[in-house]
Design an enzyme around this catalytic site. Structure first.
Site, PDB file in Angstrom:
ATOM      1  N   LYS A   1      33.275  20.361 -22.764  1.00  0.00           N
ATOM      2  CA  LYS A   1      34.473  21.108 -22.771  1.00  0.00           C
ATOM      3  C   LYS A   1      34.099  22.810 -22.386  1.00  0.00           C
ATOM      4  O   LYS A   1      33.029  23.336 -22.944  1.00  0.00           O
ATOM      5  CB  LYS A   1      35.046  21.297 -24.165  1.00  0.00           C
TER       6      LYS A   1
ATOM      7  N   GLU B   1      40.739  13.664 -27.410  1.00  0.00           N
ATOM      8  CA  GLU B   1      39.440  14.693 -27.631  1.00  0.00           C
ATOM      9  C   GLU B   1      38.834  14.442 -29.129  1.00  0.00           C
ATOM     10  O   GLU B   1      39.454  14.193 -30.254  1.00  0.00           O
ATOM     11  CB  GLU B   1      39.944  16.125 -27.707  1.00  0.00           C
TER      12      GLU B   1
ATOM     13  N   CYS C   1      41.278  19.366 -23.325  1.00  0.00           N
ATOM     14  CA  CYS C   1      42.316  20.249 -24.139  1.00  0.00           C
ATOM     15  C   CYS C   1      42.588  21.846 -23.370  1.00  0.00           C
ATOM     16  O   CYS C   1      43.207  22.027 -22.595  1.00  0.00           O
ATOM     17  CB  CYS C   1      42.064  20.193 -25.509  1.00  0.00           C
TER      18      CYS C   1
END
Length: 209
Positions: A124, A54, A160
């Protein structure tokens, strides 16, 4: 970016390389070299795709650095440069980067680089905002994502925190993803491996991916 090259095709097998790097926050040029070196090694091993952490190009956590337009622009230009290098029919790359969209919204993103171009971007969705994490202050939450098409495989890329709850993976499963690849860059946290494994197993059981 335009390119006359086309992405390579798979030969019936999908070979993934996972680049567990340690980027330096703010060192875009140095991080790009880490990314290049990992791709070169992966190419020697016959990989089709390299998965990076990430925000690999920026380092993590970026905190207020991503509020500087020049820094984000530098990251995006570096990603474009990395994308151009994939015109060699070597491994594609999934690179984490801050990404400013046409509406001026800033996202924690992953870019699929293949065939000399940025082929796809995903943002994200679930931004952590507890402990050492401060992402809601600096990033916009992305929409629920669909899979990326990579050489005929539909890849889901939850970033994540996106796998710590079931919504993103459920959306990816419902929209045709065949596999989940999850870039992560949490700061070190002792004795966390078992908890992370349990989270991953739960998403696999729920989604079937």
């Amino acid at each position: 970016m335009t390119s006359t090259s086309k992405p390579a095709t798979l030969d019936g097998r999908f070979r993934l390389a996972v680049a567990q790097l340690n980027p330096t926050v703010g060192d875009v040029a140095g991080n790009a070299e880490l990314i290049r070196a990992a791709r070169q090694e992966a190419a020697g091993l016959g990989a089709d795709l390299v998965l990076y952490p990430e925000l690999a190009i920026a380092g993590y956590p970026t905190e207020d650095l991503v509020l500087k337009h020049a820094f984000v622009s530098h990251c995006m230009k570096s990603v474009d440069a990395l994308a151009s290098e994939t015109a060699d029919n070597g491994p594609a790359m999934l690179v984490g980067t801050p990404w400013l969209d046409e509406d001026g919204k800033l996202y924690n993103a992953v870019a699929l680089l293949d065939g000399g171009e940025v082929q796809a971007i995903r943002y994200k969705n679930d931004l952590p905002n507890y402990g050492v994490f401060d992402e809601k202050r600096v990033f916009e939450a992305g929409p629920l994502p669909g899979p990326m098409d990579f050489r005929g495989i539909r890849i889901g890329v939850p970033i994540c925190e996106d796998i710590w709850n079931d919504e993103v993976c459920e959306c990816l499963a419902e929209t045709g993803a065949e596999i989940l690849l999850v870039p992560n860059a949490s700061p070190y946290w002792g004795h966390r491996a078992e908890e992370r494994l349990q989270v991953v197993v739960a998403r696999v059981v729920e989604s079937g991916l």
